[in-house]
Design an enzyme around this catalytic site. Structure first.
Site, PDB file in Angstrom:
ATOM      1  N   ARG A  15      -4.972 -24.862 -24.735  1.00 17.32           N
ATOM      2  CA  ARG A  15      -6.281 -24.049 -24.100  1.00 17.32           C
ATOM      3  C   ARG A  15      -6.344 -22.940 -24.496  1.00 17.32           C
ATOM      4  O   ARG A  15      -6.469 -21.594 -23.663  1.00 17.32           O
ATOM      5  CB  ARG A  15      -4.905 -23.825 -22.466  1.00 17.32           C
TER       6      ARG A  15
ATOM      7  N   GLU B   8      -1.559 -20.510 -16.603  1.00 18.86           N
ATOM      8  CA  GLU B   8      -2.645 -21.282 -16.929  1.00 18.86           C
ATOM      9  C   GLU B   8      -3.837 -21.025 -16.022  1.00 18.86           C
ATOM     10  O   GLU B   8      -4.737 -21.195 -17.238  1.00 18.86           O
ATOM     11  CB  GLU B   8      -2.631 -23.002 -17.011  1.00 18.86           C
TER      12      GLU B   8
ATOM     13  N   SER C 198      -4.540 -27.301 -12.287  1.00 16.72           N
ATOM     14  CA  SER C 198      -3.370 -26.974 -13.191  1.00 16.72           C
ATOM     15  C   SER C 198      -2.600 -25.464 -12.888  1.00 16.72           C
ATOM     16  O   SER C 198      -3.768 -24.980 -13.870  1.00 16.72           O
ATOM     17  CB  SER C 198      -3.510 -27.668 -14.599  1.00 16.72           C
TER      18      SER C 198
END
Length: 312
Positions: free
Chosen positions: A178, A297, A227
């Site tokens: 990420r 996130e 998410s």
């Protein structure tokens, strides 16, 4: 209020664009949570040259934010000071080549996947399961359903904070989980993604599997930001949240999804503070129950309307 904090003559001092500059622009309608404050100045450049010229002449002391489809973003209720860049129509072109796709950063991930499928190019089906735009997918090395940007990207074109236009390879971006090593303040404008010719029926079948999987396991029709927390090494964030008893937890108008506990939902009246505060409460409970500190996130940007909450 944003207007009370503005520097006198701020808008008049900004460089001109062929696109559009809008003062006190509400950002909630752009975000998937449908919550949050306004941008002091929302700038939508016409194309990469327009963006380059604007950033070259923008004083370095002016705060700058970049937003895309806002699918994994919380804009705090106090809004975004300075300049907010949002790429739009001039950055959404998609072109198919024999072994890949060239896409503007504003093109939606699912639209790129569909375009590739329509031209018989496989390997990009995973993008149909990722909400958001291609520029954001590069910035966070988005991935799902067995694929990620690190494994399909040939290059990304960017405009730096100083207005320089550059092309970076996947190796130069040093993708990690990420994360992509973009220069500070850089804006992704265009990418090339590798793909391989494949039978359209097989591509369509894979995309159908992904769609069914998402609809079955995720609250795709809710006001959510995808998410919420990163998966810790060797663990699933949703399992930790379940262990901590947070399924269905409510704070103001925000709720932890009953369907998938790593998703926060705006039930209709949530403020950005409700959503972020609920996320912090989940972090507190998970830490207390499991000893694991969950990492966000979802990006959280801007100024809170009140005092922000953090997990020590």
């Amino acid at each position: 209020m944003m207007a009370a904090q503005r520097i006198p003559g701020f808008l008049e001092q900004l460089p001109t664009v062929r696109g559009r500059i809008q003062a006190d622009a509400k950002l909630a309608p752009f975000t998937w949570f449908r919550a949050g404050g306004a941008a002091e100045a929302l700038v939508r450049p016409a194309d990469a040259e327009d963006l380059s010229g604007f950033l070259r002449d923008l004083p370095h002391e002016v705060p700058m934010h970049v937003i895309g489809a806002c699918s994994n973003l919380i804009v705090r209720d106090g809004g975004l000071p300075g300049v907010t860049i949002r790429l739009a129509r001039g950055f959404s072109t998609i072109t198919a080549e024999a072994d890949g796709i060239i896409a503007g950063a504003a093109a939606l991930d699912v639209t790129v996947a569909e375009h590739a499928a329509a031209t018989g190019l496989g390997g990009l089906e995973f993008l149909s399961g990722i909400p958001g735009s291609i520029g954001g997918a590069v910035a966070m090395n988005a991935g799902a359903y067995g694929g990620d940007m690190a494994h399909v990207l040939d290059w990304a074109e960017i405009v730096t904070r100083t207005g320089e236009q550059r092309r970076l390879t996947a190796a130069q971006l040093a993708f990690a989980y990420r994360h992509a090593a973009l220069p500070a303040g850089a804006v992704v404008t265009c990418v090339r993604l590798r793909a391989t010719p494949a039978a359209p029926t097989l591509i369509a079948a894979r995309m159908s599997e992904i769609r069914i999987s998402r609809e079955t396991s995720q609250p795709v029709r809710a006001r959510t930001g995808g998410s919420t927390f990163r998966n810790p090494d060797g663990m699933k964030a949703w399992e930790l949240i379940d262990i901590a008893g947070c399924r269905g937890l409510v704070r103001g108008g925000a709720m932890v999804s009953e369907k998938h506990t790593n998703f926060l939902i705006n039930t209709g009246t949530a403020t950005a503070a409700d959503i972020e505060g609920l996320g912090e409460e989940v972090r507190r409970r998970v830490l207390a129950a499991t000893g694991v500190t969950l990492e966000w996130e979802i990006r959280r940007i801007g100024m809170p309307a009140g005092r922000p909450e953090v997990v020590a």
